[in-house]
Design an enzyme around this catalytic site. Structure first.
Site, PDB file in Angstrom:
ATOM      1  CB  SER A  31       8.641  37.396  27.351  1.00 32.18           C
ATOM      2  OG  SER A  31       9.562  36.502  27.937  1.00 32.18           O
ATOM      3  CB  ALA A  42      14.449  46.598  26.223  1.00 32.81           C
ATOM      4  CB  SER A  43      11.155  44.484  22.425  1.00 38.60           C
ATOM      5  OG  SER A  43      11.154  43.078  22.611  1.00 38.60           O
ATOM      6  CE  LYS A  44       8.090  39.411  23.157  1.00 40.24           C
ATOM      7  NZ  LYS A  44       6.892  39.344  22.298  1.00 40.24           N
ATOM      8  CB  ILE A  70       5.437  28.314  25.443  1.00 42.26           C
ATOM      9  CG1 ILE A  70       5.108  29.321  26.563  1.00 42.26           C
ATOM     10  CG2 ILE A  70       4.180  27.620  24.913  1.00 42.26           C
ATOM     11  CD1 ILE A  70       4.474  28.776  27.801  1.00 42.26           C
ATOM     12  CE1 TYR A 106      11.237  37.770  22.547  1.00 43.25           C
ATOM     13  CE2 TYR A 106      11.718  37.412  24.865  1.00 43.25           C
ATOM     14  CZ  TYR A 106      10.928  37.184  23.756  1.00 43.25           C
ATOM     15  OH  TYR A 106       9.812  36.375  23.857  1.00 43.25           O
TER      16      TYR A 106
END
Ligand code: NAD
Length: 250
Positions: free
Chosen positions: A140, A156-158, A187, A154
């Site tokens: 992302s 950090a995970s991406k 999106i 979110y």
């Protein structure tokens, strides 16, 4: 436009917006596609016969994934492509680190980062048997910047997924397995269903994007299929940002 005849792909998030589009377009391009999602199988795959296999289950369940990979190899003989498109963004629970509930952090990491890592672990031994195999992982643009409304788990995970992809790219380059990222901007998918409840949200966001529109699932599917295809045979370890220019803004 694409010819993936004879290739076999594993696609997560295939019950959702972008993963669903990628799975559909790979099927339409002639590939065998193993689809994974928590949700029911969406409409639109009936024309593809046995080439479309749908597995309903949870990416955080390692034995489920082991069974899916084994079943895919039994049905189709091999795995050429892996697309990690599943992901969660818990808008009402994922905050800045000071306010973080680490149970939420763990859940987001489990799905967004450990899920792709688990599938990579299971698929790579099959994929390196084939020349020109490839992975695409969905990160992302949130991995690259802060946010006035932070979702630190979110983001950090991406960011972790980008690092994992680059590491896989280098580890298996000599086996001609490529690993790349796509980073979507804004999106229009079920993940962003919150826009349905805010009048004018879509128009306001589109106006803020340099290309003046929201991204569509096809925009990401086109980028993903390009990175999987032999047209991208000299591309590995990159992040293809598909955001209408948002990250390029000063
Ligand atoms: N839509 C956006 O604006 C946007 C922006 C940046 C990044 N992304 C990323 O792109 C990817 C695709 O997003 P989308 O917008 O198509 O979302 P989506 O919600 O439409 O699809 C995601 C799918 O993942 C599935 N999923 C979630 N947890 C799962 C689990 N534990 N096991 C199996 N399946 C699971 C969901 O059921 C869903 O069908 C995600 O990784 C998302 O984080 C989306």
């Amino acid at each position: 436009m694409w010819d993936f005849s004879g290739k076999t792909a594993v696609v997560t998030g295939a019950g959702g917006g972008m993963g669903g589009q990628v799975a559909h377009d790979l099927c339409a391009g002639g590939a065998n596609v193993c689809m994974i999602d928590l949700k029911d199988m969406p409409d639109g795959y009936t024309g593809f016969g046995d080439r479309a296999a749908y597995f309903q289950g949870d990416l955080t369940d390692h034995s489920f994934l082991e069974n899916v990979v084994a079943e895919t190899c039994t049905r189709f003989g091999t795995i050429d492509y892996l697309v990690n498109a599943a992901g969660i963004l818990l808008f009402d629970k994922d905050f800045g680190v000071v306010d973080m509930d680490f149970a939420v952090w763990d859940k987001v990491m489990d799905v967004n980062l450990k899920g792709p890592a688990r599938l990579a672990q299971l698929c790579i031994p099959q994929m390196i048997k084939n020349p020109d195999s490839a992975m695409v992982h969905f990160s992302s643009i949130g991995a690259y910047r802060g946010d006035s409304k932070p979702q630190d788990a979110y983001q950090a995970s991406k960011a972790g997924l980008i690092a994992l992809s680059k590491s896989i790219a280098i580890q298996f380059a000599d086996k001609r397995l490529r690993s790349n990222i796509v980073s979507p901007g804004m999106i229009d998918t079920p993940l962003q269903s919150r826009w349905d409840h805010q009048q004018g949200a879509r128009e306001a966001i589109a106006a803020a994007v340099p290309l003046k529109r929201l991204g569509q699932t096809e925009d990401l599917s086109n980028a993903t299929l390009f990175l999987l295809s032999d047209l991208a045979s000299y591309i590995t370890g990159v992040d293809l940002i598909v955001d209408g220019g948002l990250l390029a803004l000063p």
